[in-house]
Enzyme design. Structure first.
Site, PDB file in Angstrom:
ATOM      1  N   GLU A 296     -16.349 -25.890 -35.929  1.00 30.96           N
ATOM      2  CA  GLU A 296     -16.024 -25.069 -34.809  1.00 30.96           C
ATOM      3  C   GLU A 296     -14.185 -24.885 -34.949  1.00 30.96           C
ATOM      4  O   GLU A 296     -13.871 -23.620 -34.791  1.00 30.96           O
ATOM      5  CB  GLU A 296     -15.816 -25.349 -32.670  1.00 30.96           C
ATOM      6  CG  GLU A 296     -15.354 -26.739 -32.601  1.00 30.96           C
ATOM      7  CD  GLU A 296     -15.475 -27.895 -32.622  1.00 30.96           C
ATOM      8  OE1 GLU A 296     -16.697 -27.767 -33.613  1.00 30.96           O
ATOM      9  OE2 GLU A 296     -15.552 -28.882 -32.371  1.00 30.96           O
TER      10      GLU A 296
ATOM     11  N   LYS B 220     -10.136 -14.851 -23.953  1.00 24.64           N
ATOM     12  CA  LYS B 220      -9.325 -13.775 -23.897  1.00 24.64           C
ATOM     13  C   LYS B 220      -9.748 -12.115 -24.991  1.00 24.64           C
ATOM     14  O   LYS B 220      -8.964 -11.760 -24.504  1.00 24.64           O
ATOM     15  CB  LYS B 220      -7.644 -14.278 -23.485  1.00 24.64           C
ATOM     16  CG  LYS B 220      -6.531 -13.734 -23.984  1.00 24.64           C
ATOM     17  CD  LYS B 220      -6.019 -13.769 -22.498  1.00 24.64           C
ATOM     18  CE  LYS B 220      -4.562 -12.983 -22.001  1.00 24.64           C
ATOM     19  NZ  LYS B 220      -4.773 -13.170 -20.740  1.00 24.64           N
TER      20      LYS B 220
ATOM     21  N   GLY C 184     -15.693 -35.160 -27.531  1.00 24.94           N
ATOM     22  CA  GLY C 184     -15.022 -36.202 -26.184  1.00 24.94           C
ATOM     23  C   GLY C 184     -13.952 -37.759 -26.209  1.00 24.94           C
ATOM     24  O   GLY C 184     -14.014 -37.799 -28.092  1.00 24.94           O
TER      25      GLY C 184
ATOM     26  N   ASP D 145      -5.394  -8.525 -18.058  1.00 24.88           N
ATOM     27  CA  ASP D 145      -6.737  -9.557 -17.565  1.00 24.88           C
ATOM     28  C   ASP D 145      -6.521  -8.405 -16.044  1.00 24.88           C
ATOM     29  O   ASP D 145      -7.533  -8.031 -15.482  1.00 24.88           O
ATOM     30  CB  ASP D 145      -6.159 -10.479 -17.004  1.00 24.88           C
ATOM     31  CG  ASP D 145      -6.311 -11.557 -18.114  1.00 24.88           C
ATOM     32  OD1 ASP D 145      -6.461 -11.319 -19.144  1.00 24.88           O
ATOM     33  OD2 ASP D 145      -5.953 -13.049 -17.354  1.00 24.88           O
TER      34      ASP D 145
ATOM     35  N   HIS E 214     -16.030 -30.994 -37.072  1.00 23.19           N
ATOM     36  CA  HIS E 214     -16.098 -29.750 -36.221  1.00 23.19           C
ATOM     37  C   HIS E 214     -16.055 -29.328 -36.746  1.00 23.19           C
ATOM     38  O   HIS E 214     -14.974 -28.044 -37.331  1.00 23.19           O
ATOM     39  CB  HIS E 214     -14.309 -30.072 -35.296  1.00 23.19           C
ATOM     40  CG  HIS E 214     -14.534 -31.487 -34.542  1.00 23.19           C
ATOM     41  ND1 HIS E 214     -14.404 -31.046 -32.752  1.00 23.19           N
ATOM     42  CD2 HIS E 214     -13.782 -32.780 -34.358  1.00 23.19           C
ATOM     43  CE1 HIS E 214     -14.406 -32.560 -32.899  1.00 23.19           C
ATOM     44  NE2 HIS E 214     -14.195 -33.716 -34.163  1.00 23.19           N
TER      45      HIS E 214
ATOM     46  N   CYS F 272     -19.678 -34.787 -33.451  1.00 17.69           N
ATOM     47  CA  CYS F 272     -18.264 -35.588 -33.425  1.00 17.69           C
ATOM     48  C   CYS F 272     -19.555 -36.617 -32.139  1.00 17.69           C
ATOM     49  O   CYS F 272     -20.516 -37.110 -32.552  1.00 17.69           O
ATOM     50  CB  CYS F 272     -17.517 -34.885 -32.814  1.00 17.69           C
ATOM     51  SG  CYS F 272     -15.499 -36.047 -32.976  1.00 17.69           S
ATOM     52  N   TYR F 273     -18.482 -37.220 -31.395  1.00 16.06           N
ATOM     53  CA  TYR F 273     -18.960 -37.049 -30.100  1.00 16.06           C
ATOM     54  C   TYR F 273     -20.443 -37.564 -29.193  1.00 16.06           C
ATOM     55  O   TYR F 273     -21.177 -38.163 -29.133  1.00 16.06           O
ATOM     56  CB  TYR F 273     -18.290 -37.249 -29.317  1.00 16.06           C
ATOM     57  CG  TYR F 273     -18.296 -38.650 -27.327  1.00 16.06           C
ATOM     58  CD1 TYR F 273     -17.927 -39.526 -27.461  1.00 16.06           C
ATOM     59  CD2 TYR F 273     -19.319 -37.593 -26.657  1.00 16.06           C
ATOM     60  CE1 TYR F 273     -18.504 -40.860 -26.518  1.00 16.06           C
ATOM     61  CE2 TYR F 273     -19.591 -38.315 -25.553  1.00 16.06           C
ATOM     62  CZ  TYR F 273     -19.803 -39.946 -25.923  1.00 16.06           C
ATOM     63  OH  TYR F 273     -19.239 -40.769 -24.627  1.00 16.06           O
TER      64      TYR F 273
END
Ligand code: XMP
Length: 515
Positions: free
Chosen positions: A172, A371, A55, A228, A170, A82-83
């Site tokens: 991710e 997605k 964040g 979608d 991070h 992180c944050y």
């Protein structure tokens, strides 16, 4: 059987959806919630693990996002990123402060505790993605430092007994070379998830669930031909067949042959047995748009007219029980119902829900999926590749790819130029490597020569961008030979064009679309 759940608590960082996607790649189901979510609610969800995201704030400032220390005492493993890592330390009694050196970008991390459960199988020196001003200077009681970098004494820390893990970088982000391994270690080794959540069960389970829910009710779906709504429609058609009616509004601003392609799949000659209504409303839209050149006004007219047409069709059908929408998980998160980050694109939705459509309940079969997961479901349902892997196409369609007044003649020009461009990009084998590309029509007419004749025709602009999130973008570097071929084909084949230009503008300051 209850499905295993890991939750991501969102503290407003930019990679929050990415964290959830990576966890799902480990075959563990994951959902995102705001950091404001009540402790009781979290307890009730019985998650197998909790991940705190990054964040933009400093955790030691009074009004920064925070969480009470009780979160760490639930007996549920927590991973702070992180944050989230700093917050965990701060709340539990460690010290976080502004660092002398800001770490940003790919950074070598040295793993000090090789037998940490979160670093199982990770190299001793590993490249990770860092992005922080603040650093952890003292770990909280009970924690030991498990990794460091040249500038950051605490790149990771853990309290193994309490199953609390703090990681400054991070995992991710794909730049963290062994990041997926670390996340998998957390959810599988530390949290003890079985990792048996699979997409293939989604289609089967959803069809079953929808069938039960709908019973013998009537279902209505607004089908745009986008990924979608197509996947949502096919799911429902599998579940309830002819109880489903799909209304497809052709507003005359679709790409070349697109209306026919959608009809070929969903219409009476296609493989699905549903009631398909194609409304050819082209003239109606062109009439409304005549003489209008202001971009926002064009958007509003297209959006409103779309709703009017749809409502008229719905009235003919009469009362229905369910209205299907192709809402997907990022829509849920971005509209504020899920996480904290506010990359809202509300202006991108055409109109919203028709007011005068008579239905009892909305069903959103895709609201838990990202997605790429929707695409997987689409392939499994046998929807053709060209629909499943379609590029993003705005609701107002070519209406926002024509500068100035929209006319049927201009639509024809941009459709033909765009079809040539897409065909040549595909021929050059570039289709998969460019984020979004299309032709647009500038409002510029200029003098040219064709044969012996003077012309006064339009200039077509070619756009191609690479982007991760469509919020920022760079112009793609298309080989000159490809551009030249596209140019010469457009000039030769599309009547009314005598110039072709390539748009080099990044976003910002430009936008991706051309309005
Ligand atoms: P811009 O032009 O704002 O576009 O840089 C960013 C991304 O959003 C898409 N876009 C839309 N999508 N309805 C949509 O469904 C819209 O009104 C709309 N406007 C822009 C655009 O194609 C790009 O991918």
């Amino acid at each position: 059987m209850k499905r295993e759940l890991v939750i991501v608590l969102d503290f407003g960082g930019q990679y929050n959806q990415l964290v959830a996607r990576r966890v799902r790649e480990c075959n563990v189901y994951c959902e995102i919630y705001s950091y404001k979510t009540d402790l009781d609610k979290i307890r009730a969800m019985q998650p197998k693990g909790i991940i705190l995201t990054g964040g933009p704030n400093s955790c030691y400032e009074a009004d920064s996002p925070t969480y009470s220390a009780e979160l760490f005492k639930l007996g549920i493993p927590v991973l702070g990123l992180c944050y989230g890592a700093q917050l965990m330390q701060h709340v539990l009694g460690g010290k976080v402060a502004r660092a002398d050196v800001r770490e940003y970008g790919k950074t070598e991390v040295l793993i000090d505790k090789r037998d940490s459960r979160i670093f199982t199988g990770v190299s001793e020196k590993t490249i990770c993605w860092m992005s922080h001003f603040d650093s952890i200077f003292e770990t909280a009681p009970g924690f030991e430092i498990t990794a460091h970098t040249a500038d950051c004494p605490v790149a990771a820390a853990e309290n193994e007994a309490e199953k609390l893990y703090a990681i400054q970088f991070h995992p991710e982000v794909l730049h963290t070379q062994e990041g997926t391994k670390m996340l998998a270690n957390f959810v599988l080794n530390v949290c003890g998830c079985a990792g048996d959540w699979r997409m293939d069960s989604f289609v089967e389970e959803t069809v079953k669930r929808m069938r039960e829910k709908v019973g013998d009710g009537k279902v209505l779906c607004a089908l745009s031909g986008g990924v979608d709504s197509s996947v949502a429609a096919v799911l429902l058609s599998k579940a309830v067949g002819e109880q489903l009616t799909c209304v497809f509004v052709d507003h005359g601003l679709l790409r070349k042959d697109e209306g026919d392609e959608v009809e070929a799949v969903f219409g009476p000659k296609g493989p699905y047995h549903l009631n398909f209504i194609r409304v050819n409303a082209q003239e109606r839209f062109y009439n409304k748009l005549a003489g209008v050149s202001e971009p926002e006004k064009k958007r509003t007219i297209i959006g409103e007219e779309f709703i009017r047409v749809f409502e008229e069709e719905a009235k003919k059908i009469g009362a229905v029980d369910f209205f299907v929408q192709g809402t997907i998980y990022p829509d849920v998160v971005e509209s504020g119902q899920g996480g904290e980050s506010s990359v809202i694109k509300s202006h991108h939705n055409v109109g919203g829900l028709p007011e005068h459509v008579d239905f009892k309940e909305i069903i959103e079969p895709l609201r838990d999926l990202f997605k790429d997961e929707v695409r997987k479901a689409g392939l499994e349902l046998g929807i053709p590749d060209y629909l499943v892997f379609r590029q993003p196409f705005p609701g107002p369609g070519l209406g926002i790819r024509i500068i100035g007044e929209i006319t049927s003649e201009k639509v024809r020009i941009v459709q033909e130029a765009d079809a040539i461009y897409r065909e040549e990009i595909a021929n050059a084998g570039l289709a998969g490597s460019i984020g979004q590309y299309f032709a647009a029509l500038t409002n510029m007419q200029s003098v040219g020569v064709m044969g012996d004749e003077r012309t006064y025709d339009y200039a077509v602009a070619l756009r191609a961008v690479n982007t991760i999130d469509f919020m920022t973008a760079e112009a793609a570097e298309i080989p000159y030979e490809v551009l030249k071929k596209v140019m010469s084909r457009i000039i030769n084949e599309v009547k009314g064009v005598n110039r072709v230009m390539y748009d080099l503008t990044s976003k910002p300051p430009g936008t991706i679309e051309f309005e």
